[in-house]
Design an enzyme around this catalytic site. Structure first.
Site, short mmCIF file in Angstrom:
data_model
loop_
_atom_site.label_atom_id
_atom_site.label_comp_id
_atom_site.label_asym_id
_atom_site.label_seq_id
_atom_site.Cartn_x
_atom_site.Cartn_y
_atom_site.Cartn_z
N SER A 299 20.93 -60.69 -44.43
CA SER A 299 21.81 -61.05 -43.28
C SER A 299 23.12 -61.81 -44.04
O SER A 299 22.62 -62.70 -44.88
CB SER A 299 21.21 -62.03 -42.37
OG SER A 299 22.25 -62.67 -41.52
N LYS B 185 23.38 -56.74 -42.71
CA LYS B 185 23.67 -57.27 -41.69
C LYS B 185 24.72 -58.36 -41.86
O LYS B 185 24.66 -59.03 -42.66
CB LYS B 185 22.75 -57.87 -40.91
CG LYS B 185 22.93 -59.03 -40.04
CD LYS B 185 21.68 -59.34 -38.97
CE LYS B 185 21.63 -60.72 -38.52
NZ LYS B 185 20.45 -61.09 -37.81
N LYS C 1 27.59 -60.95 -40.18
CA LYS C 1 27.91 -62.05 -38.93
C LYS C 1 29.29 -61.65 -38.63
O LYS C 1 30.24 -61.54 -39.48
CB LYS C 1 27.75 -63.35 -39.35
CG LYS C 1 26.23 -63.79 -39.51
CD LYS C 1 25.26 -63.80 -38.61
CE LYS C 1 24.14 -64.19 -38.78
NZ LYS C 1 23.16 -64.34 -37.80
N ASP D 141 26.05 -58.84 -36.36
CA ASP D 141 25.37 -59.81 -35.41
C ASP D 141 26.55 -61.07 -34.93
O ASP D 141 27.04 -61.38 -35.74
CB ASP D 141 24.42 -60.62 -36.24
CG ASP D 141 23.52 -61.64 -35.28
OD1 ASP D 141 23.72 -61.81 -34.20
OD2 ASP D 141 22.83 -62.49 -35.95
N GLU E 243 24.20 -56.78 -32.63
CA GLU E 243 23.24 -57.88 -32.06
C GLU E 243 23.71 -59.11 -31.18
O GLU E 243 24.84 -59.69 -31.52
CB GLU E 243 22.29 -58.38 -33.19
CG GLU E 243 21.23 -59.28 -33.16
CD GLU E 243 20.62 -60.04 -34.48
OE1 GLU E 243 21.09 -59.62 -35.40
OE2 GLU E 243 19.62 -60.79 -34.43
N ASP F 192 18.55 -60.76 -29.39
CA ASP F 192 17.99 -61.64 -30.11
C ASP F 192 17.73 -63.06 -29.24
O ASP F 192 16.64 -63.24 -28.54
CB ASP F 192 18.72 -62.06 -31.27
CG ASP F 192 18.14 -63.18 -32.23
OD1 ASP F 192 17.14 -63.70 -32.19
OD2 ASP F 192 18.95 -63.64 -33.28
N LYS G 213 11.51 -62.53 -33.10
CA LYS G 213 11.41 -63.83 -33.93
C LYS G 213 10.34 -64.52 -33.56
O LYS G 213 10.27 -64.94 -32.30
CB LYS G 213 12.38 -64.65 -33.98
CG LYS G 213 13.72 -64.24 -34.87
CD LYS G 213 14.87 -65.04 -34.89
CE LYS G 213 16.19 -64.45 -35.35
NZ LYS G 213 17.53 -65.34 -34.91
N GLY H 192 15.17 -63.16 -38.80
CA GLY H 192 14.81 -64.35 -39.81
C GLY H 192 15.56 -65.87 -39.37
O GLY H 192 16.58 -65.60 -38.74
#
Ligand code: NPG
Length: 377
Positions: A144, A170, A172, A197, A222, A247, A271, A299
């Protein structure tokens, strides 16, 4: 499948809680802020069968969810730990039930449950992976990547992680840092496994912008909308070709079932901290598997404790997408376990030792500790 064979009961003698400050190798920026130090709570369960370790993944501020360190510390010491000590002897599968009267605080519950589970499994000589139903001895590792100064800096960062061998990237995103960033990565690296994400940074009014992401053939987007926006997520999911993954919204197996019934997501990030523990995580895995919904392990910048447990969870058969289970050195130069997770051929190994399968480095643990409290029976 549910847990095949329950763990042993242990007599709880006490719990030690510590707040740790672990410096990050580089700042981590999401749509909700920048972290340079990971603040986390480490739990040690003291039992008749020996110690067990867990991790409460709250951060310093309630920006990802309503939970945060000082709130977690207070509710743990004031209510949750006393309730467990009052019960005395229990199997790890009973922890959630003992803590159920206390509303919310799932990350705290997850950390306490993991510590009890680790103690019980160590006392029996069983590995967490085998207990949870792991089917693989290693799992593909995704990374990430936080929001960078500009798209060129992001391309540099992605280049470095691809060179290390990460199996999936991934990035952000947030309003104003979405299309150009994603385009830059796609153009630079072609058909790599790529997902984005948003950490709840958008509203339905942004649907046109989010639909522009469809041209990048992403694995998923996400959590574009708020935690409680299940209906809006369903509306958005119908509008996008990119699969919507949830998420923050998935706080329990019930929330997962609701999201699937509404069509709010076609992929789920699991998670353990967010859902109240590894056993609830397995329940979500099971219901998604039955529904044909792919899941992957998220994570929370875990220390070696949570990272080992996440590797075990990720080895369950329904985890068909690479998770955010990266090597320890993605975030930390020094971990609190003696054998931190490493990247091997794009994979992280599932520990096979007893319990979570990693040993604590007591010197590192002490060095990072900024607060400590022990409650005994
Ligand atoms: O690999 O541990 C990791 C980090 C993965 O991006 C990641 N986590 O929104 O999922 C998230 C984000 C996060 C980290 C959220 C810490 C909250 C706290």
């Amino acid at each position: 499948m549910p847990i095949a064979s329950p763990a042993a009961s242990v007599a709880l003698e006490g719990f030690e809680l510590r707040v740790l400050h672990l410096p990050l190798v580089s700042p981590f920026t999401t749509s909700f802020g920048t972290e340079t130090v990971r603040e986390v709570i480490v739990v040690r369960a003291l039992t008749d069968g020996g110690d067990g370790w867990g991790e409460i993944v709250t951060g310093a501020s309630p920006l990802y969810s309503s939970e945060y360190t000082q709130g977690a510390w207070d509710v743990a010491l004031r209510f949750l730990v006393p309730a467990l000590l009052e019960r005395g002897t229990m199997a790890p599968e009973a922890v959630a039930e003992v803590l159920a009267p206390f509303v919310g605080h799932r990350m705290v519950k997850a950390g306490l449950e993991l510590a009890v589970l680790d103690a019980a499994l160590r006392s029996e000589g069983r590995a967490l992976g085998e207990y949870l139903g792991s089917m693989r001895d290693r799992v593909p590792s995704g990374v990430s990547i936080g929001i960078q100064r500009d798209p060129a800096a992001l391309v540099d960062a992605v280049d470095g992680y691809l060179a290390e061998g990460y199996a999936r990237i991934k990035i952000k995103i947030k309003p104003g840092r979405d299309i150009a960033d994603t385009a830059a990565v796609r153009e630079a690296f072609g058909t790599i496994a790529l997902q984005v994400d948003a950490n709840s940074a958008y509203t339905l009014a942004d649907a046109d912008t989010l639909a522009e992401l469809d041209r990048f053939d992403l694995l998923l987007i996400e959590q574009p909308l708020q935690e409680d926006d299940l209906v809006d997520h369903a509306t958005l999911a119908r509008r996008l070709r990119t699969p919507v993954c949830l998420d923050e919204s998935i706080v329990s197996a019930k929330a997962a079932a609701d999201a699937l019934a509404l069509g709010s997501a076609s992929i789920i990030n699991i998670k353990a901290g967010r859902v109240g523990g590894y056993l609830e995580a397995v329940a979500i895995h099971d219901l998604c598997r039955d529904a044909g919904i792919p899941v992957w392990c998220g994570g929370m910048l875990e220390t070696g404790i949570g990272r080992a447990a996440n590797a075990a969870l990720s080895a369950l058969p329904g985890f068909t997408l690479p998770g955010d289970v990266s090597a320890s050195n993605r975030f930390y130069t020094r971990d609190i376990v003696t054998e931190p997770a490493i990247l091997e051929d794009g994979h992280v190994r599932v520990p096979t030792g007893h319990g979570i399968g990693v040993e604590i480095d007591p010197v590192a643990l002490d060095d990072f500790t900024v607060a400590r409290e022990t409650l005994t029976r």
